[in-house]
Design an enzyme around this catalytic site. Structure first.
Site, PDB file in Angstrom:
ATOM      1  N   ASP A 157       4.331   3.174   3.560  1.00 34.80           N
ATOM      2  CA  ASP A 157       4.634   2.729   2.200  1.00 34.80           C
ATOM      3  C   ASP A 157       3.458   2.980   1.264  1.00 34.80           C
ATOM      4  OD1 ASP A 157       2.981   0.749   3.163  1.00 34.80           O
ATOM      5  OD2 ASP A 157       4.339  -0.919   2.745  1.00 34.80           O
ATOM      6  N   SER A 158       2.349   3.525   1.810  1.00 36.65           N
ATOM      7  CA  SER A 158       1.263   4.009   0.952  1.00 36.65           C
ATOM      8  C   SER A 158       1.773   5.092   0.012  1.00 36.65           C
ATOM      9  CB  SER A 158       0.108   4.547   1.805  1.00 36.65           C
ATOM     10  OG  SER A 158       0.587   5.455   2.774  1.00 36.65           O
ATOM     11  N   ASP A 211       7.597   2.820   7.750  1.00 43.82           N
ATOM     12  CA  ASP A 211       7.238   1.460   7.344  1.00 43.82           C
ATOM     13  C   ASP A 211       8.467   0.750   6.805  1.00 43.82           C
ATOM     14  OD1 ASP A 211       4.573   0.818   7.782  1.00 43.82           O
ATOM     15  OD2 ASP A 211       3.876   1.803   5.953  1.00 43.82           O
ATOM     16  N   LYS A 266       7.626   0.273  11.511  1.00 40.63           N
ATOM     17  CA  LYS A 266       6.373  -0.503  11.531  1.00 40.63           C
ATOM     18  C   LYS A 266       6.548  -1.719  10.631  1.00 40.63           C
ATOM     19  CE  LYS A 266       2.369   1.100   9.624  1.00 40.63           C
ATOM     20  NZ  LYS A 266       2.093   0.123   8.557  1.00 40.63           N
ATOM     21  N   GLU A 277       4.369  -5.250   9.122  1.00 41.49           N
ATOM     22  CA  GLU A 277       3.056  -5.865   8.919  1.00 41.49           C
ATOM     23  C   GLU A 277       3.132  -7.354   9.200  1.00 41.49           C
ATOM     24  OE1 GLU A 277       1.461  -5.016   5.052  1.00 41.49           O
ATOM     25  OE2 GLU A 277       1.674  -2.849   5.294  1.00 41.49           O
ATOM     26  N   GLU A 327      -5.955  -2.566  10.900  1.00 41.97           N
ATOM     27  CA  GLU A 327      -6.510  -2.061   9.631  1.00 41.97           C
ATOM     28  C   GLU A 327      -7.660  -2.948   9.164  1.00 41.97           C
ATOM     29  OE1 GLU A 327      -3.690  -1.031   6.580  1.00 41.97           O
ATOM     30  OE2 GLU A 327      -5.269  -0.688   5.096  1.00 41.97           O
TER      31      GLU A 327
END
Ligand code: KIV
Length: 287
Positions: free
Chosen positions: A46-47, A85, A116, A118, A185
């Site tokens: 999602d960057s 993501d 993925k 978070e 991270e």
């Protein structure tokens, strides 16, 4: 047809002590290059909200945007495992049915092989639910950009004993819930080393030192394409922005000075009469 990398291959790589190289990808053209190089994993991260779409954070990214980019990547990637993501607020332990439906869409519509998510211990139920439905899940702990307003800034996590203990508990919970790998991270290198030794699943570091089982970086950072800022953990392996600038300027100058196109790029009447012009080549051009 080459076989695609699986979650079992990644675990075997960890057991053999082979480092896992992972990079983000958001489009067909770059995914084709990355796939051909044999990267085991590409991440439709999602960057993309920042480096492709120009937002200040990843929070504006929607599931539809993620699926759109993942479809482009999946048209190119034949060997790498594609991890997508799940974007901000599309999953939560308080709404497991919606989390499952969104993960299903990401996989089925996007063409990814894994998702993925978070978050630490609180993500255990989400991971367990998705894995029970046959969806491989990669965890992501440490600095989790989707929670940036809870964390209060992009800073290294796990620096105190209490914070490190929380990350250790989070990693254990994610492994127990069935995650096949965990991104670490912005985690201090000694803590990342401890986590990598403790877990039987691979750790993938970004700003987490060299002892992780693999590393992930944002494509535009390492290519030198994104010039707004360069995170301390990233290294520019190329200067693609400069290459683009030079080529774009040369083209602009040539058009403005009448040097492009030349006869070599033009067509005479015979070509038209021979029926050689048409939409039969990429971009609808003629041979
Ligand atoms: O979106 C992303 O690029 C990521 C990596 C930084 C791990 O989640």
């Amino acid at each position: 047809m080459p076989r695609r990398v699986s979650i079992h291959d990644l675990r075997a790589m960890k057991q053999r002590g082979e480092k896992i190289a992972m990079v983000t990808c958001y489009d067909y053209t770059s995914a084709k290059i990355v796939d051909a190089l044999g990267f085991p994993i590409m991440l439709v991260g999602d960057s993309l909200g920042m480096v492709v779409l120009g937002h200040e954070s990843t929070l504006r990214v929607t599931l539809d945007m993620m699926i759109h980019h993942c479809r482009a990547v999946s048209r190119a990637a034949k060997k790498s495992m594609i991890v997508i993501d799940l974007p901000f607020a599309s999953y939560s332990s308080s709404d497991l049915p919606t989390s499952l439906e969104n993960a299903r869409r990401a996989m089925a519509e996007g063409g990814a092989q894994a998702v993925k998510v978070e978050g630490g211990r609180r993500m255990g139920p989400v991971v367990g639910t998705l894995v029970a439905s046959g969806i491989p899940v990669m965890g992501h702990i440490g600095l989790t950009p989707q929670s940036i307003h809870m964390i209060g800034g992009y800073r290294v996590q796990g620096r105190t004993k209490e914070a490190a203990d929380r990350l250790i508990a989070a990693a254990q919970a994610l492994e127990e819930a069935g995650a096949f790998a965990i991104v670490l991270e912005l985690v201090p290198a000694p803590l990342a080393e401890q986590l990598s030794k403790m877990l039987s699943i691979p750790t993938i570091g970004i700003g987490a030192g060299p002892a992780c089982d693999g590393q992930v970086q944002v494509f535009h950072d390492i290519m030198g394409m994104y010039e707004d800022f360069l995170p301390k953990h990233a290294h520019r392996y190329g200067n693609v922005a400069q290459v683009i600038r030079q080529a774009a300027k040369a083209y602009k100058d040539d058009v403005e000075q009448g040097r492009f196109p030349t006869a070599q790029h033009s067509f005479d009447m015979d070509s038209v009469l021979d029926g050689k012009i048409g939409g039969d080549t990429p971009h609808g051009g003629a041979k």
